[in-house]
Design an enzyme around this catalytic site. Structure first.
Site, mmCIF file in Angstrom:
data_model
loop_
_atom_site.group_PDB
_atom_site.id
_atom_site.type_symbol
_atom_site.label_atom_id
_atom_site.label_comp_id
_atom_site.label_asym_id
_atom_site.label_seq_id
_atom_site.Cartn_x
_atom_site.Cartn_y
_atom_site.Cartn_z
ATOM 1 N N TYR A 48 -10.814 -5.245 -34.134
ATOM 2 C CA TYR A 48 -10.045 -5.912 -35.189
ATOM 3 C C TYR A 48 -8.586 -6.202 -34.818
ATOM 4 O O TYR A 48 -7.844 -6.754 -35.626
ATOM 5 C CB TYR A 48 -10.101 -5.075 -36.482
ATOM 6 N N ASN A 96 -12.382 -12.025 -47.195
ATOM 7 C CA ASN A 96 -13.041 -11.159 -46.227
ATOM 8 C C ASN A 96 -13.560 -9.968 -47.028
ATOM 9 O O ASN A 96 -12.809 -9.033 -47.323
ATOM 10 C CB ASN A 96 -12.083 -10.705 -45.118
ATOM 11 N N GLU A 114 -15.552 -17.790 -46.806
ATOM 12 C CA GLU A 114 -15.867 -16.468 -46.236
ATOM 13 C C GLU A 114 -15.218 -16.356 -44.855
ATOM 14 O O GLU A 114 -15.342 -17.271 -44.035
ATOM 15 C CB GLU A 114 -17.390 -16.330 -46.094
ATOM 16 N N HIS A 125 -22.295 -7.528 -46.588
ATOM 17 C CA HIS A 125 -23.676 -7.260 -46.187
ATOM 18 C C HIS A 125 -24.473 -6.493 -47.244
ATOM 19 O O HIS A 125 -25.624 -6.137 -47.003
ATOM 20 C CB HIS A 125 -23.681 -6.459 -44.872
ATOM 21 N N ARG A 170 -7.339 0.494 -37.241
ATOM 22 C CA ARG A 170 -8.791 0.636 -37.301
ATOM 23 C C ARG A 170 -9.457 -0.098 -36.129
ATOM 24 O O ARG A 170 -9.293 -1.306 -35.994
ATOM 25 C CB ARG A 170 -9.247 -0.002 -38.612
ATOM 26 N N ARG A 175 -25.074 -6.402 -39.880
ATOM 27 C CA ARG A 175 -23.889 -7.242 -40.175
ATOM 28 C C ARG A 175 -24.221 -8.732 -40.131
ATOM 29 O O ARG A 175 -23.403 -9.575 -40.465
ATOM 30 C CB ARG A 175 -22.776 -6.984 -39.159
ATOM 31 N N PRO A 207 -12.915 -3.628 -48.251
ATOM 32 C CA PRO A 207 -12.731 -2.246 -47.827
ATOM 33 C C PRO A 207 -12.373 -2.064 -46.359
ATOM 34 O O PRO A 207 -12.906 -2.757 -45.482
ATOM 35 C CB PRO A 207 -14.087 -1.591 -48.118
ATOM 36 N N ASN A 208 -11.476 -1.132 -46.150
ATOM 37 C CA ASN A 208 -11.012 -0.685 -44.822
ATOM 38 C C ASN A 208 -10.081 -1.681 -44.132
ATOM 39 O O ASN A 208 -9.540 -1.377 -43.073
ATOM 40 C CB ASN A 208 -12.202 -0.334 -43.898
ATOM 41 N N ASP A 264 -22.650 -12.860 -56.804
ATOM 42 C CA ASP A 264 -22.776 -13.435 -58.156
ATOM 43 C C ASP A 264 -21.427 -13.868 -58.705
ATOM 44 O O ASP A 264 -21.330 -14.878 -59.412
ATOM 45 C CB ASP A 264 -23.390 -12.407 -59.123
ATOM 46 N N ARG A 266 -22.889 -8.857 -33.647
ATOM 47 C CA ARG A 266 -22.783 -7.405 -33.837
ATOM 48 C C ARG A 266 -24.120 -6.808 -34.307
ATOM 49 O O ARG A 266 -25.163 -7.392 -34.092
ATOM 50 C CB ARG A 266 -21.614 -7.118 -34.793
ATOM 51 N N ALA A 305 -17.369 -4.878 -45.422
ATOM 52 C CA ALA A 305 -18.746 -4.347 -45.463
ATOM 53 C C ALA A 305 -19.519 -4.820 -46.695
ATOM 54 O O ALA A 305 -20.757 -4.914 -46.660
ATOM 55 C CB ALA A 305 -18.710 -2.827 -45.405
ATOM 56 N N HIS A 337 -14.397 -13.631 -41.441
ATOM 57 C CA HIS A 337 -14.530 -12.365 -40.717
ATOM 58 C C HIS A 337 -13.688 -12.427 -39.457
ATOM 59 O O HIS A 337 -13.640 -13.471 -38.793
ATOM 60 C CB HIS A 337 -15.990 -12.074 -40.354
ATOM 61 N N ILE A 338 -13.076 -11.322 -39.144
ATOM 62 C CA ILE A 338 -12.251 -11.221 -37.927
ATOM 63 C C ILE A 338 -13.169 -11.211 -36.704
ATOM 64 O O ILE A 338 -12.963 -11.946 -35.742
ATOM 65 C CB ILE A 338 -11.386 -9.941 -38.007
ATOM 66 N N SER A 339 -14.187 -10.373 -36.770
ATOM 67 C CA SER A 339 -15.146 -10.292 -35.656
ATOM 68 C C SER A 339 -16.264 -11.313 -35.882
ATOM 69 O O SER A 339 -16.434 -11.824 -37.000
ATOM 70 C CB SER A 339 -15.728 -8.879 -35.583
HETATM 71 C C1 DQA Z 1 -15.548 -7.703 -41.018
HETATM 72 C C2 DQA Z 1 -16.965 -7.485 -40.459
HETATM 73 C C3 DQA Z 1 -17.743 -6.525 -41.342
HETATM 74 O O1 DQA Z 1 -19.054 -6.334 -40.824
HETATM 75 C C4 DQA Z 1 -17.046 -5.178 -41.387
HETATM 76 O O2 DQA Z 1 -17.726 -4.303 -42.269
HETATM 77 C C5 DQA Z 1 -15.609 -5.277 -41.743
HETATM 78 C C6 DQA Z 1 -14.812 -6.378 -41.200
HETATM 79 C C7 DQA Z 1 -14.689 -8.580 -40.087
HETATM 80 O O3 DQA Z 1 -13.665 -9.067 -40.555
HETATM 81 O O4 DQA Z 1 -15.026 -8.763 -38.910
HETATM 82 O O5 DQA Z 1 -15.049 -4.393 -42.368
HETATM 83 O O6 DQA Z 1 -15.645 -8.363 -42.264
#
Ligand code: DQA
Length: 142
Positions: free
Chosen positions: A22, A71, A95, A77, A17, A108, A9-10, A84, A104, A74, A97-99
């Site tokens: 990001y 990725n 897995e 978390h 964003r 997270r 998502p997002n 599952d 954080r 959200a 993550h960009i950040s």
């Molecule tokens: C994220 C980190 C997550 O906490 C956040 O909800 C995201 C992006 C990242 O790529 O850093 O949407 O997965």
């Protein structure tokens, strides 16, 4: 070799964003550079804002891809269901993550999916995806 990148998502809003966290590139732009870095790997891309769609895609990847770069955004978390789904398939999932989620907010810092993934890469900006693909490629050569 075939790798599926799944963004949650997002992440369709990358580039617009919260660019201070990001970055300012859209994922589509970055995907083109990934394809030129890995010309021998077929890279497919799926993005969804919906948990069930992400789960369906992880199920479909099993047997059809050599690896998944996920990725879960959200949902990382919150989602026992995505965790599952990773446990249920044999395709290796990395897995991403960009950040750096560990730097954080406390909420997270917990990943429901990490225990079921082959590894986690966090905090390298969009380069986290390149590192994940590289790790899946190296793994497949062993
Ligand atoms: C994220 C980190 C997550 O906490 C956040 O909800 C995201 C992006 C990242 O790529 O850093 O949407 O997965």
């Amino acid at each position: 070799m075939k790798i599926l990148i799944i963004n949650g998502p997002n992440l369709n809003l990358l580039g617009k964003r919260e660019p201070s966290i990001y970055g300012s590139s859209s994922f589509e732009e970055y995907l083109n550079s990934l394809k030129s870095i890995f010309p021998k790997i077929t890279l497919d891309y799926f993005q969804s804002n919906h948990e069930g769609e992400i789960i369906d895609e992880i199920h479909k990847a099993d047997g059809n891809y050599n690896g998944v770069v996920l990725n879960a955004a959200a949902y990382t978390h919150t989602s026992v269901a995505i965790a599952d789904s990773i446990a249920a398939v044999s395709v290796p999932v990395v897995e991403v993550h960009i950040s750096n989620i560990h730097k954080r907010e406390t909420f997270r810092q917990k990943s429901f999916i990490a225990p079921y993934c082959v590894g986690s890469i966090s905090g390298f900006g969009l380069d986290s995806y390149r590192l994940a693909i590289f790790s899946l490629e190296s793994r497949s050569l062993k």
